[in-house]
Scaffold this motif. Structure first.
Motif, PDB file in Angstrom:
ATOM      1  N   ASN A  35       9.542   7.592   1.977  1.00  0.00           N
ATOM      2  CA  ASN A  35      10.497   8.243   1.069  1.00  0.00           C
ATOM      3  C   ASN A  35       9.918   9.619   0.782  1.00  0.00           C
ATOM      4  O   ASN A  35       9.040   9.769  -0.065  1.00  0.00           O
ATOM      5  CB  ASN A  35      10.679   7.422  -0.202  1.00  0.00           C
ATOM      6  N   GLY A  36      10.371  10.622   1.548  1.00  0.00           N
ATOM      7  CA  GLY A  36       9.760  11.936   1.451  1.00  0.00           C
ATOM      8  C   GLY A  36       8.351  11.876   1.999  1.00  0.00           C
ATOM      9  O   GLY A  36       8.126  11.427   3.126  1.00  0.00           O
ATOM     10  N   ASN A  37       7.382  12.305   1.207  1.00  0.00           N
ATOM     11  CA  ASN A  37       5.982  12.255   1.652  1.00  0.00           C
ATOM     12  C   ASN A  37       5.255  11.010   1.149  1.00  0.00           C
ATOM     13  O   ASN A  37       4.030  10.923   1.226  1.00  0.00           O
ATOM     14  CB  ASN A  37       5.234  13.511   1.200  1.00  0.00           C
ATOM     15  N   GLU A  38       5.998  10.047   0.636  1.00  0.00           N
ATOM     16  CA  GLU A  38       5.410   8.787   0.165  1.00  0.00           C
ATOM     17  C   GLU A  38       5.618   7.713   1.238  1.00  0.00           C
ATOM     18  O   GLU A  38       6.745   7.407   1.606  1.00  0.00           O
ATOM     19  CB  GLU A  38       6.064   8.354  -1.136  1.00  0.00           C
ATOM     20  N   ILE A  39       4.515   7.165   1.714  1.00  0.00           N
ATOM     21  CA  ILE A  39       4.555   6.171   2.783  1.00  0.00           C
ATOM     22  C   ILE A  39       4.162   4.818   2.213  1.00  0.00           C
ATOM     23  O   ILE A  39       3.140   4.694   1.524  1.00  0.00           O
ATOM     24  CB  ILE A  39       3.606   6.560   3.932  1.00  0.00           C
TER      25      ILE A  39
ATOM     26  N   TYR B  51       0.856  -1.183   0.000  1.00  0.00           N
ATOM     27  CA  TYR B  51       0.000   0.000   0.000  1.00  0.00           C
ATOM     28  C   TYR B  51       0.894   1.236   0.000  1.00  0.00           C
ATOM     29  O   TYR B  51       1.800   1.360   0.840  1.00  0.00           O
ATOM     30  CB  TYR B  51      -0.885   0.032   1.241  1.00  0.00           C
ATOM     31  N   THR B  52       0.629   2.162  -0.902  1.00  0.00           N
ATOM     32  CA  THR B  52       1.415   3.390  -0.983  1.00  0.00           C
ATOM     33  C   THR B  52       0.497   4.599  -0.802  1.00  0.00           C
ATOM     34  O   THR B  52      -0.539   4.713  -1.476  1.00  0.00           O
ATOM     35  CB  THR B  52       2.132   3.489  -2.340  1.00  0.00           C
ATOM     36  N   PHE B  53       0.879   5.492   0.114  1.00  0.00           N
ATOM     37  CA  PHE B  53       0.085   6.674   0.439  1.00  0.00           C
ATOM     38  C   PHE B  53       0.915   7.930   0.208  1.00  0.00           C
ATOM     39  O   PHE B  53       2.112   7.963   0.515  1.00  0.00           O
ATOM     40  CB  PHE B  53      -0.365   6.636   1.904  1.00  0.00           C
ATOM     41  N   ILE B  54       0.271   8.977  -0.285  1.00  0.00           N
ATOM     42  CA  ILE B  54       0.928  10.275  -0.474  1.00  0.00           C
ATOM     43  C   ILE B  54       0.438  11.200   0.638  1.00  0.00           C
ATOM     44  O   ILE B  54      -0.740  11.561   0.692  1.00  0.00           O
ATOM     45  CB  ILE B  54       0.613  10.874  -1.853  1.00  0.00           C
ATOM     46  N   LEU B  55       1.340  11.571   1.535  1.00  0.00           N
ATOM     47  CA  LEU B  55       0.988  12.401   2.690  1.00  0.00           C
ATOM     48  C   LEU B  55       0.804  13.847   2.259  1.00  0.00           C
ATOM     49  O   LEU B  55       1.645  14.403   1.538  1.00  0.00           O
ATOM     50  CB  LEU B  55       2.094  12.290   3.740  1.00  0.00           C
ATOM     51  N   ARG B  56      -0.288  14.461   2.695  1.00  0.00           N
ATOM     52  CA  ARG B  56      -0.565  15.843   2.314  1.00  0.00           C
ATOM     53  C   ARG B  56       0.434  16.805   2.969  1.00  0.00           C
ATOM     54  O   ARG B  56       0.940  16.553   4.069  1.00  0.00           O
ATOM     55  CB  ARG B  56      -1.997  16.236   2.643  1.00  0.00           C
ATOM     56  N   ASP B  57       0.679  17.897   2.320  1.00  0.00           N
ATOM     57  CA  ASP B  57       1.562  18.938   2.849  1.00  0.00           C
ATOM     58  C   ASP B  57       0.769  19.869   3.760  1.00  0.00           C
ATOM     59  O   ASP B  57      -0.422  20.120   3.545  1.00  0.00           O
ATOM     60  CB  ASP B  57       2.170  19.761   1.707  1.00  0.00           C
ATOM     61  N   GLY B  58       1.427  20.401   4.769  1.00  0.00           N
ATOM     62  CA  GLY B  58       0.850  21.463   5.580  1.00  0.00           C
ATOM     63  C   GLY B  58      -0.034  21.034   6.729  1.00  0.00           C
ATOM     64  O   GLY B  58      -0.527  21.890   7.466  1.00  0.00           O
TER      65      GLY B  58
END
Length: 556
Positions: free
Chosen positions: A162-166, A116-123
């Motif tokens: 990896n950065g904002n990718e979980i 499962y890959t998630f893109i974490l929101r900024d801010g």
């Protein structure tokens, strides 16, 4: 003084004490950011009587009469029911049980159903103003797994960023894992410690600002929340465990919302309040021992099996010969609907598993099987054995008792089967639940409940899911396929076939190991002018399902 007058006086005294405590702000432990400065005093009526149903002058506060007050607000170790109020998760479900974004703006699942890959929101920020980072997400998941709590993360092999990718890697596919992710509240790694349970830093729409042991807790809007601000900025939850106290609280205008029961709702109306009726999967039914009586006791030392209920003819006759709507009327004053499975109305429900009340068919099943009343006592018999069994319920539970009595009376009248109702304490039920019919209640927004209820790997365990010892090879295959599917959507056909595939299944049309009776309607007194938003179908339990969308509530 008459008994009823004494009771009224006692309830009024209880209310006075509750709100005196709330007004004093006598906190046992308050978050450091706002120690002891908040009050749970009821809104003033400005000279108007409660009967006029006057909403608060400043419509930005809400008082809820709740049945309990948590003593722990740690989402990783015990605080689960209200997690969406105080905490954000990577994703959430909407009212249609669709997965929607939360802290993650998007996610994907690999074809192997293991990654499962998630893109974490900024801010996004916590309630203390610090940034929500990938490191906090990793810490939250690893801590929850380490706590071995009711958040089942046992299939999570690893979590990395990896950065904002979980990325979350599973050791085995589980289509319901995404629903577990919805309940993992994200906490700040840097501030998580021994006192977090009572001094939490939230990531969701509200934050805890006051807690009084076993009395009340107070929430305020989290000004750092990334999403839309809640419609009501301050919410006071006051413990009112007794239904009479809750009724008098609305009659006196002390609360804006509170729980009520079918009996109270059927016999009362309150000026200035409306009765909110919510659809549920809070289902009640009878677990029917599926096997014949075993010579050996189970691993817990208890008798297993029942020579009467192991006969599918008996189970089918009971299922078809029960007028469920009549039970709703008699036991719940009509505040309920017939139930046919553990997941009525959910996306994975199979409507083909429904059965109709068919008394003639039920009677013919018994007649054809040789169950007849030869001595005129109103109870059928076969080969000298009476059509008789006990029907257990948990002592002290008025709803289960009422349902059990309504079923027992109707089954004797309709079918000539005697079901002797008996209330048994929770501590004593395990010794009897594997060998005697028992009223149980379920209701979940996760299809994995079906797996726990019916998969043979869980038969006869002490977790209450499958005390009837149901096993079925075809059902196991469907349940395994459902769990192993890549997504919730791809799993739906398998969950549905497990209920009924045209020949067999868990439903009453199939093997009928569990006789479903009704889904209880959840009832609440709500002050006029308060909009409680679009509710999800409520799971088991009256209180927390109501407030899961608290951030959407508003005064009109």
């Amino acid at each position: 003084m008459k008994a009823s007058t004494k009771k009224t006086a006692a309830v009024l005294l209880t209310l006075a004490m509750l709100f005196a405590i709330a007004a004093c702000g006598n906190t046992a432990k308050n978050p450091a950011e706002n120690p002891g400065t908040l009050s749970a005093s009821a809104p003033e009526n400005n000279g108007k009587t409660p009967e006029q149903g006057n909403a608060p002058e400043v419509k930005d506060e809400l008082v809820i009469g709740f049945n309990s007050v948590p003593s722990n607000y740690d989402p990783l170790n015990g605080f689960y029911n209200g997690v969406q109020i105080l905490y954000s998760a990577l994703v959430q479900t909407n009212a249609d049980m669709e997965i929607v974004s939360d802290l993650a703006t998007d996610y994907t699942v690999n074809e192997d159903a293991l990654t499962y890959t998630f893109i974490l929101r900024d801010g996004a920020k916590f309630s203390d103003g610090t940034a929500i980072t990938a490191e906090d997400v990793i810490f939250s998941f690893e801590t929850a797994k380490g706590n071995a709590s009711s958040l089942d993360l046992s299939k999570m092999e690893s979590i990395s960023a990896n950065g904002n990718e979980i990325t979350i890697r599973l050791n085995k596919p589980d289509s319901t894992f995404i629903l577990t992710i919805c309940n993992v509240g994200i906490v700040p790694k840097a501030s998580y410690g021994e006192d977090f349970a009572l001094n939490p830093i939230s990531s969701g729409p509200y934050k805890l600002v006051q807690y009084d042991v076993d009395q009340q807790f107070i929430l305020e809007a989290n000004e750092h929340y990334y999403g839309a601000a809640p419609g009501i900025s301050r919410v006071v939850f006051v413990k009112m465990a007794d239904q009479d106290t809750r009724l008098m609280a609305v009659q006196s205008g002390q609360v804006d919302v509170t729980l009520t029961s079918a009996v109270v709702a059927a016999n009362n109306s309150v000026n200035g309040y409306y009765l909110l009726e919510e659809e549920t999967v809070d289902n009640f039914g009878i677990a029917m021992p599926y096997t014949e009586r075993q010579a050996e006791k189970n691993e817990y030392g208890y008798a297993v099996g029942n020579d009467f209920t192991c006969d599918i003819t008996i189970r089918k006759a009971l299922a078809y010969g029960l007028d469920r709507q009549r039970v709703c009327e008699e036991a719940l004053n009509g505040y309920g609907v017939p139930a046919y499975s553990e997941n009525d109305g959910m996306p994975w429900y199979n409507p083909k598993s429904e059965i109709e009340f068919d008394l003639a068919y039920a009677q013919s099943l018994l007649d054809d099987a040789g169950w007849v009343d030869t001595d005129g006592d109103g109870i059928r018999e076969k080969n000298g054995v009476k059509a008789s069994t006990t029907l257990l319920y948990s002592a002290g539970d008025d709803v289960r008792q009422a349902i059990a009595m309504a079923v027992s009376n109707q089954i004797l009248e309709n079918l000539g089967i005697e079901m002797t109702v008996e209330g048994v304490g929770w501590q004593d039920l395990p010794a009897r639940m594997y060998s005697e019919p028992l009223i149980l209640a379920w209701g979940s927004s996760n299809p994995k409940t079906s797996y726990m209820l019916y998969h043979s790997s869980n038969a006869g365990k002490e977790d209450w899911y499958n005390p009837e010892n149901f096993t079925n090879e075809a059902v196991d295959g469907y349940l395994d396929a459902a769990i192993g599917a890549r997504t919730l959507e791809e799993a739906i056909p398998y969950w549905q076939k497990a209920q009924w595939d045209g020949e067999t299944g868990t439903s009453m049309r199939g093997e009928c190991a569990y006789i479903f009776i009704l889904n209880k309607t959840h009832l609440y007194w709500v002050r006029e002018g308060l909009d409680t938003g679009t509710q999800k179908i409520h799971a088991h339990g009256d209180a927390w399902p109501l407030v899961q969308n608290l951030a959407q509530w508003k005064w009109n």
